[in-house]
Design a protein around this motif. Structure first.
Motif, PDB file in Angstrom:
ATOM      1  N   VAL A  89       0.731  -0.940   0.064  1.00 15.58           N
ATOM      2  CA  VAL A  89       0.472  -0.342  -0.338  1.00 15.58           C
ATOM      3  C   VAL A  89       0.536   1.147  -0.101  1.00 15.58           C
ATOM      4  CG1 VAL A  89      -1.592   1.178   1.622  1.00 15.58           C
ATOM      5  CG2 VAL A  89      -2.146  -1.311   0.880  1.00 15.58           C
ATOM      6  N   ARG A  90       2.449   1.137   0.596  1.00 12.93           N
ATOM      7  CA  ARG A  90       2.263   2.769   0.647  1.00 12.93           C
ATOM      8  C   ARG A  90       3.781   2.425  -0.339  1.00 12.93           C
ATOM      9  NH1 ARG A  90       2.822   0.390   5.880  1.00 12.93           N
ATOM     10  NH2 ARG A  90       4.172  -0.668   5.964  1.00 12.93           N
ATOM     11  N   ARG A  91       3.486   2.004  -1.610  1.00 16.44           N
ATOM     12  CA  ARG A  91       4.775   2.306  -2.315  1.00 16.44           C
ATOM     13  C   ARG A  91       4.095   3.514  -3.454  1.00 16.44           C
ATOM     14  NH1 ARG A  91       5.431  -3.991  -5.775  1.00 16.44           N
ATOM     15  NH2 ARG A  91       6.822  -4.759  -3.721  1.00 16.44           N
ATOM     16  N   ALA A  92       2.731   3.054  -3.470  1.00 12.99           N
ATOM     17  CA  ALA A  92       2.053   4.864  -4.649  1.00 12.99           C
ATOM     18  C   ALA A  92       0.837   5.462  -3.981  1.00 12.99           C
ATOM     19  CB  ALA A  92       1.828   3.944  -5.386  1.00 12.99           C
ATOM     20  N   SER A  93       0.683   5.201  -2.882  1.00 12.66           N
ATOM     21  CA  SER A  93      -0.352   5.368  -2.387  1.00 12.66           C
ATOM     22  C   SER A  93      -0.055   6.805  -1.361  1.00 12.66           C
ATOM     23  CB  SER A  93      -1.099   4.940  -0.822  1.00 12.66           C
ATOM     24  OG  SER A  93      -0.876   5.138  -0.072  1.00 12.66           O
ATOM     25  N   THR A 112      -3.752   7.058  -5.297  1.00 11.41           N
ATOM     26  CA  THR A 112      -2.165   6.253  -6.066  1.00 11.41           C
ATOM     27  C   THR A 112      -1.807   7.729  -7.039  1.00 11.41           C
ATOM     28  OG1 THR A 112      -2.909   5.904  -7.699  1.00 11.41           O
ATOM     29  CG2 THR A 112      -2.972   4.030  -6.496  1.00 11.41           C
ATOM     30  N   ALA A 113      -0.590   7.608  -6.386  1.00  9.01           N
ATOM     31  CA  ALA A 113       0.134   8.712  -7.269  1.00  9.01           C
ATOM     32  C   ALA A 113       0.131   8.889  -8.196  1.00  9.01           C
ATOM     33  CB  ALA A 113       1.754   9.419  -6.406  1.00  9.01           C
ATOM     34  N   PRO A 114      -0.061  10.231  -9.255  1.00  9.23           N
ATOM     35  CA  PRO A 114      -0.146  10.681 -10.409  1.00  9.23           C
ATOM     36  C   PRO A 114       1.249   9.617 -11.251  1.00  9.23           C
ATOM     37  CG  PRO A 114      -0.828  12.217  -9.350  1.00  9.23           C
ATOM     38  CD  PRO A 114       0.012  11.490  -8.503  1.00  9.23           C
ATOM     39  N   SER A 115       2.498   9.921 -10.661  1.00 13.51           N
ATOM     40  CA  SER A 115       3.729   9.057 -11.649  1.00 13.51           C
ATOM     41  C   SER A 115       3.587   7.889 -10.848  1.00 13.51           C
ATOM     42  CB  SER A 115       4.579  10.266 -11.012  1.00 13.51           C
ATOM     43  OG  SER A 115       4.940  10.047  -9.522  1.00 13.51           O
ATOM     44  N   ALA A 116       2.723   7.246 -10.288  1.00 14.72           N
ATOM     45  CA  ALA A 116       2.772   5.807  -9.826  1.00 14.72           C
ATOM     46  C   ALA A 116       3.036   4.408 -11.452  1.00 14.72           C
ATOM     47  CB  ALA A 116       1.935   5.258  -8.642  1.00 14.72           C
ATOM     48  N   SER A 117       3.721   3.648 -11.147  1.00 11.95           N
ATOM     49  CA  SER A 117       3.595   2.823 -12.221  1.00 11.95           C
ATOM     50  C   SER A 117       1.819   1.846 -12.300  1.00 11.95           C
ATOM     51  CB  SER A 117       4.687   1.966 -12.499  1.00 11.95           C
ATOM     52  OG  SER A 117       4.194   1.339 -11.248  1.00 11.95           O
ATOM     53  N   LEU A 118       1.285   1.034 -13.622  1.00 10.24           N
ATOM     54  CA  LEU A 118       1.008   0.244 -13.075  1.00 10.24           C
ATOM     55  C   LEU A 118       1.229  -1.333 -12.154  1.00 10.24           C
ATOM     56  CD1 LEU A 118      -1.651  -1.284 -14.585  1.00 10.24           C
ATOM     57  CD2 LEU A 118      -0.388  -2.270 -15.892  1.00 10.24           C
ATOM     58  N   ALA A 119       1.977  -1.350 -11.978  1.00 12.06           N
ATOM     59  CA  ALA A 119       2.315  -1.988 -11.142  1.00 12.06           C
ATOM     60  C   ALA A 119       2.284  -1.593  -9.369  1.00 12.06           C
ATOM     61  CB  ALA A 119       4.176  -2.709 -10.657  1.00 12.06           C
ATOM     62  N   ASP A 120       2.540  -0.641  -9.234  1.00  5.58           N
ATOM     63  CA  ASP A 120       2.156  -0.450  -8.148  1.00  5.58           C
ATOM     64  C   ASP A 120       0.907   0.845  -7.490  1.00  5.58           C
ATOM     65  OD1 ASP A 120       5.354  -0.190  -7.477  1.00  5.58           O
ATOM     66  OD2 ASP A 120       5.653   2.005  -7.806  1.00  5.58           O
ATOM     67  N   GLU A 121       0.085   0.621  -8.850  1.00  4.14           N
ATOM     68  CA  GLU A 121      -1.422   0.673  -8.338  1.00  4.14           C
ATOM     69  C   GLU A 121      -1.597   0.100  -8.254  1.00  4.14           C
ATOM     70  OE1 GLU A 121      -2.644   2.728 -11.920  1.00  4.14           O
ATOM     71  OE2 GLU A 121      -2.359   5.009 -11.332  1.00  4.14           O
ATOM     72  N   LEU A 122      -1.220  -1.876  -9.286  1.00 10.11           N
ATOM     73  CA  LEU A 122      -2.046  -3.202  -8.322  1.00 10.11           C
ATOM     74  C   LEU A 122      -1.515  -3.470  -7.156  1.00 10.11           C
ATOM     75  CD1 LEU A 122      -1.565  -4.502 -11.819  1.00 10.11           C
ATOM     76  CD2 LEU A 122      -3.456  -3.859 -10.781  1.00 10.11           C
ATOM     77  N   ALA A 123      -0.355  -2.605  -7.088  1.00  9.26           N
ATOM     78  CA  ALA A 123       0.121  -3.152  -5.664  1.00  9.26           C
ATOM     79  C   ALA A 123      -0.283  -2.344  -4.185  1.00  9.26           C
ATOM     80  CB  ALA A 123       1.314  -2.771  -4.973  1.00  9.26           C
ATOM     81  N   VAL A 124      -0.799  -1.664  -5.115  1.00  8.22           N
ATOM     82  CA  VAL A 124      -1.845  -0.505  -3.616  1.00  8.22           C
ATOM     83  C   VAL A 124      -3.598  -1.368  -3.516  1.00  8.22           C
ATOM     84  CG1 VAL A 124      -3.122   1.845  -3.140  1.00  8.22           C
ATOM     85  CG2 VAL A 124      -0.837   1.631  -3.577  1.00  8.22           C
ATOM     86  N   LEU A 125      -3.930  -1.214  -4.656  1.00  9.94           N
ATOM     87  CA  LEU A 125      -5.200  -1.743  -4.837  1.00  9.94           C
ATOM     88  C   LEU A 125      -4.786  -3.523  -3.939  1.00  9.94           C
ATOM     89  CD1 LEU A 125      -8.117  -2.178  -5.494  1.00  9.94           C
ATOM     90  CD2 LEU A 125      -7.402  -3.098  -8.038  1.00  9.94           C
TER      91      LEU A 125
END
Length: 188
Positions: A89-93, A112-125
């Motif tokens: 969750v902390r990767r890109a939230s 998620t941060a606007p600059s988050a990668s697809l993988a980081d967005e999926l990691a947060v979810l």
């Protein structure tokens, strides 16, 4: 991406589905995420709309996330699950916000941060889903597939909590067909 905090089943389902897309789980059909187009189809089937079409770098990062999620789902200790899912969750939230859902109701959401990668967005979810499932349902809902021919894992978010297979349509059907054939052989 805005993630509704009240819907942990979506993220837990994503985590389960992503882990079970691996070739070591899908022994018969092999790797499900073979290229960026396969990743795009996988996301579309789960109503996830990335900011842009996945590219090769996205695929590599998602495959790495899949390995991390497998470790989380295999964890025997609920504290380890909580810690690892929290890291995801902390990767890109950017933290919780109060926003309106599709029906106009106020809901707590994590952006998620606007600059988050697809993988980081999926990691947060996935991380939020796993944390929500752990809190609401307990660690005993993190399970291995009951099929002897499968190495899949999943989070049982069903109401009854009696799910046995990582992919009921696949693993459950295989067991049912095998049992049916065995009964037919016994009858002669």
């Amino acid at each position: 991406m805005k993630i509704d905090l009240s819907d942990y089943s979506r993220g837990a389902g994503l985590a389960s589905d992503l882990v079970n897309s691996a070739p070591e789980v899908r022994r018969v059909s092999g790797e499900l995420l073979v290229d960026p187009d396969a990743l795009a189809r996988f996301l579309a089937e789960r109503d996830l709309d990335p900011r842009r079409e996945p590219v090769a770098e996205d695929l590599l990062r998602v495959l790495e996330l899949r390995r991390e999620l497998r470790t989380v789902l295999d964890a025997q200790d609920e504290d380890a699950v909580a810690e690892a899912a929290g890291e995801l969750v902390r990767r890109a939230s950017t933290g919780p916000v109060l926003g309106r859902d599709a029906d106009g109701r106020w809901q707590w959401q994590v952006e998620t941060a606007p600059s988050a990668s697809l993988a980081d967005e999926l990691a947060v979810l996935a991380g939020l889903g796993l944390l929500g499932a752990l809190r609401a349902l307990g660690h005993e809902r993190f399970r291995a597939c009951a099929s002897p021919e499968c190495d899949g894992v999943f989070v049982d978010t069903s109401r009854a909590g009696r799910r046995r297979y990582c992919t009921p349509d696949l693993c459950g059907n295989r067991i049912n067909v095998a049992n049916h054939r065995a009964r037919r052989r016994e009858r002669g």
